[in-house]
Design a protein around this motif. Structure first.
Motif, PDB file in Angstrom:
ATOM      1  N   ASP A 114     -11.185 -21.388  -5.486  1.00 13.93           N
ATOM      2  CA  ASP A 114     -12.073 -20.362  -4.597  1.00 13.93           C
ATOM      3  C   ASP A 114     -11.299 -19.276  -3.978  1.00 13.93           C
ATOM      4  OD1 ASP A 114     -10.736 -22.223  -3.139  1.00 13.93           O
ATOM      5  OD2 ASP A 114     -12.321 -23.076  -1.920  1.00 13.93           O
ATOM      6  N   GLY A 115      -9.681 -19.407  -4.352  1.00 13.71           N
ATOM      7  CA  GLY A 115      -9.079 -18.307  -3.759  1.00 13.71           C
ATOM      8  C   GLY A 115      -9.298 -16.966  -4.095  1.00 13.71           C
ATOM      9  N   LEU A 133      -3.227 -23.187  -7.510  1.00 10.18           N
ATOM     10  CA  LEU A 133      -4.248 -22.113  -7.487  1.00 10.18           C
ATOM     11  C   LEU A 133      -5.478 -22.734  -7.439  1.00 10.18           C
ATOM     12  CD1 LEU A 133      -3.293 -19.978 -10.665  1.00 10.18           C
ATOM     13  CD2 LEU A 133      -3.183 -19.336  -8.416  1.00 10.18           C
ATOM     14  N   PRO A 134      -6.016 -22.656  -6.174  1.00 10.07           N
ATOM     15  CA  PRO A 134      -7.295 -23.105  -5.826  1.00 10.07           C
ATOM     16  C   PRO A 134      -8.599 -22.187  -6.443  1.00 10.07           C
ATOM     17  CG  PRO A 134      -5.964 -22.811  -3.862  1.00 10.07           C
ATOM     18  CD  PRO A 134      -5.143 -21.934  -5.040  1.00 10.07           C
ATOM     19  N   GLN A 168      -7.381 -14.339  -3.339  1.00 11.19           N
ATOM     20  CA  GLN A 168      -6.355 -13.612  -4.179  1.00 11.19           C
ATOM     21  C   GLN A 168      -6.071 -14.056  -5.351  1.00 11.19           C
ATOM     22  OE1 GLN A 168      -4.781 -11.774  -2.002  1.00 11.19           O
ATOM     23  NE2 GLN A 168      -5.440 -12.123  -0.029  1.00 11.19           N
TER      24      GLN A 168
END
Ligand SMILES: Cc1cc2nc3c(=O)[nH]c(=O)nc-3n(C[C@H](O)[C@H](O)[C@H](O)COP(=O)(O)OP(=O)(O)OC[C@H]3O[C@@H](n4cnc5c(N)ncnc54)[C@H](O)[C@@H]3O)c2cc1C
Ligand code: FES
Lengths: 484, 152
Positions: free
Chosen positions: A29-30, A26-27, A32
């Motif tokens: 900066d994602g 789960l990056p 989504q």
């Protein structure tokens, strides 16, 4: 998307592998992705579970996995709280740990993961603990300076030790007892432990198992290390034990075990003052005081179980250490006595009817039972991290392996309820106070202690010199006042 | 002759323990078109990527250099078996036999096959050009919303 605010109970390798996987999948900066926080609680002041308080000192390479754990801990979404024992009964509290009921924890988290391992040694019914019978785990805790602080074994007064159980932990202990302190002193072995080992009068270690070489739980790697001990030799085995059976094909590991046993130890029998033996097909039935072990001879039945042959013998020894595996702490909420660990399916905690507790998971030895090396613990942890994500992002997760089936039915209860949303920064009041008072340890503080242990070790020409909690606390307090 | 292990482990240790950790810089990339070709495949046999390597590079370091999801928990010290890969049979036969310690760790690897090796112990040579390293079945590779994971 609501956030994932995950509390992990237990800070061993399983916990860190789940955390690491979630944080990397789960990056930050994602656009989504949902917000993620991972808070790890351990009852011990130092993190990493059995990697710090289990893995033998002469296996420093195994501990390299902590570099990956350190990387996960550097993520600002991660926090560690050491010295906090969650969901347990006062009788099993480790010294210095603060007890935190599950009910204090739950309101702060949307997700809960048990990575509490399997820390309760299984005892032998015929060998209750006494002056002459100890758990192998207390010897491990002694040489790793575990906070439970077991007494040192009286090695200066004994010459014969018997280990019951033929797994890797037995071989770890045997190796520690038979390796020269001049070899061990460069590793992560506390000075107090080296002092005892230097005075040791131990001449022989018997490693007893109720089945044969093909059923032994130790791995070839650990057996080879025994064979290559510098100061000890193996008592030769009866060649009849080493004949491959004609009826069943052997696995690769079994074939290699037999070959190694046939070759015997690098030091020829009779050339060393210290010896060790693998006593196959023997099952203890009791101890004649002070320390004569009564053994029933066994053989395998058609289902490869050990059954008595009718013959018996006695073994004169000075100290018996049992190493028969572990179960999880029975005081834990989701403990299943029939399994000896928490009840799960695909990493999700379930009730006896198979219904899923929403957003409650377990991983590692707490979920699988106490077996398997770090590689299997890691694979399991990754699978559990994937399940957590698949549950949170239904239909939006691509995986190259088979995803776990979605749960059919949930447990709807008023107790054990996790909120759907939570303040991302909050922690239970007790924990916040514990941090304030210096009783609860965060990862940055651990890293400072870690660096100091390595520095103190360097001065002595060794890998590290371990601190106990009192020393670590004093060091941290001195450091804080210096910085203030 | 593999390079002595303590030395390699030490290199990796230094490499991983720096504070600003990147997995890059462990191996230098060859000029495109001049290197030894290595294919990484996932458990289903699908190509993940083909990369180029220099003589002497090992498969684990190459995987990390190119963001392939291969673990190396003990950092190349032959103590963990998490770097297990399955080698294309025609190339497997060209490799020097695994040492005892590598075989001991392979015993514990997931999804062991006849052409399994530890990625940290396989060093590339010119005659291995075109070699394939398949990640074993248990290795999962997963993305949320098609997003590439960042490495920890
Ligand atoms: C003596 C020994 C030596 C080993 N040596 C090796 C080796 O050389 N190589 C190898 O690959 N594998 C080795 N293993 C296996 C390896 O240690 C396990 O695979 C692995 O540690 C399991 O990870 P885990 O996180 O599930 O459990 P653990 O490592 O046990 O971690 C569980 C953590 O949870 C904490 N905890 C428990 N209850 C609570 C609570 N109520 N509240 C808060 N915290 C809690 C514990 O303090 C502990 O830190 C060894 C195992 C043992 C027992
Ligand atoms: S990285 Fe551990 S065996 Fe290769």
């Amino acid at each position: 998307m609501p956030p994932i605010k995950l509390a992990i109970i237990g800070g061993g390798p399983s916990s860190f592998y789940v955390a690491s996987r979630l944080l990397s999948l789960l990056p930050r900066d994602g656009a989504q992705s949902s917000a993620l926080k991972v808070h790890v609680y351990d009852r011990l002041w130092a993190p990493h579970g059995l990697v710090r308080y289990g893995v033998a000192p002469d296996h420093p390479e195994v501990k390299n996995c902590t570099h990956k754990f350190d990387q996960a801990a550097q993520d600002p979404r991660f926090r560690f709280f050491g010295n906090v024992q969650v969901d347990t009964q006062s009788s099993s509290i480790v010294p210095n740990a603060m007890a935190l009921p599950l009910s204090s924890l739950l309101p702060h988290y949307t997700h809960l993961l048990f990575s509490t391992g399997g820390s309760v040694p299984i005892l032998h019914p015929a060998l209750p603990p006494s002056d002459h019978v100890v758990r192998a785990l207390s010897l491990v805790h002694w040489y790793t300076r575990h906070p439970s602080c077991p007494p040192a074994p009286p090695l200066d007064k004994i010459s014969h030790i018997t280990l019951i159980g033929q797994g890797n932990v037995s071989l770890d202990v045997a190796r520690m007892l038979l390796t020269s302190p001049s070899v061990l002193e460069k590793y992560d072995v506390p000075e107090s432990v080296l002092d005892v080992l230097r005075r040791s009068a131990v001449k022989h270690v018997s490693i007893v198992g109720r089945r044969g070489p093909l059923q032994a739980a130790f791995t070839v790697k650990e057996l080879r290390e025994m064979m290559n001990l510098g100061d000890a030799s193996m008592v030769p085995l009866d060649p009849a034990l080493l004949k491959p059976p004609s009826d069943a094909p052997l696995t690769r590991q079994q074939t290699r075990t037999l070959q190694l046993l046939q070759k015997g130890s690098a030091n020829k029998p009779g050339t060393t003052a210290k010896t060790w033996s693998l006593d196959f097909f023997r099952s203890p039935t009791g101890l004649v005081p002070p320390a004569q072990l009564m053994l029933t001879h066994t053989m395998l039945d058609s289902a490869a179980r050990a059954v008595p042959t009718g013959a018996t013998s006695r073994l004169d020894t000075d100290l018996v250490a049992t190493s028969l595996g572990y179960r999880s702490d029975p005081a834990q909420t989701f403990y299943d006595p029939a399994l000896g660990h928490l009840r799960t399916a695909s990493g999700r905690i379930i009730d006896a009817a198979g219904r899923v507790y929403r957003n409650v998971y377990a991983s590692g030895w707490a979920a699988m039972g106490a077996r398997g090396v770090l590689a299997s613990t890691m694979m399991d942890a990754y699978a559990v991290a994937d399940t957590i994500l698949a549950d949170h992002f239904p239909g939006r997760v691509e995986t190259m392996a088979v995803s776990p089936a979605a749960p059919h039915e949930f447990v709807e209860t008023q107790t054990h309820m996790l909120p759907e949303d939570a303040d991302l920064e909050s922690v239970p009041r007790e924990v916040a106070e514990g941090i304030e008072e210096g009783r609860v340890v965060e990862y940055g503080q651990w890293k400072a202690v870690d660096a100091e242990e390595v520095r103190r070790g360097e001065v002595r020409g060794k890998e590290r010199e371990r601190m106990d909690w009192n020393e670590a606390r004093a060091f941290l307090e001195a450091r804080t006042s210096k910085h203030a | 002759m593999p390079i002595p292990r303590p030395c390699r482990a030490e290199l990796l240790r230094r490499h991983f323990s720096g504070s600003a950790v990147t997995r890059h810089g462990d191996v230098t990339r060859p000029e495109p078109g001049t290197g030894i070709k290595l294919n990484f495949k996932d458990a289903k046999g699908q190509l993940i990527k083909t990369i180029e390597a220099n003589e002497g590079d090992d498969i684990l370091s190459l995987a990390h250099e190119h963001d392939i999801d291969l673990e190396g928990a003990c950092e190349g010290s032959v103590a963990c078996s998490t770097c297990h890969v399955i080698i294309s049979p025609e190339h497997y036969d060209l490799l020097p036999e695994p040492e005892d310690d590598e075989n001991d760790m392979l015993d514990m690897a997931f999804g062991l096959t006849d052409t399994s090796r530890l990625g940290c112990q396989v060093r590339l040579t010119r005659d291995l050009d075109g070699i394939t390293a398949t990640l074993p079945a248990a290795t999962r590779n997963m993305f949320v919303d098609g997003k590439k994971p960042t490495h920890h």
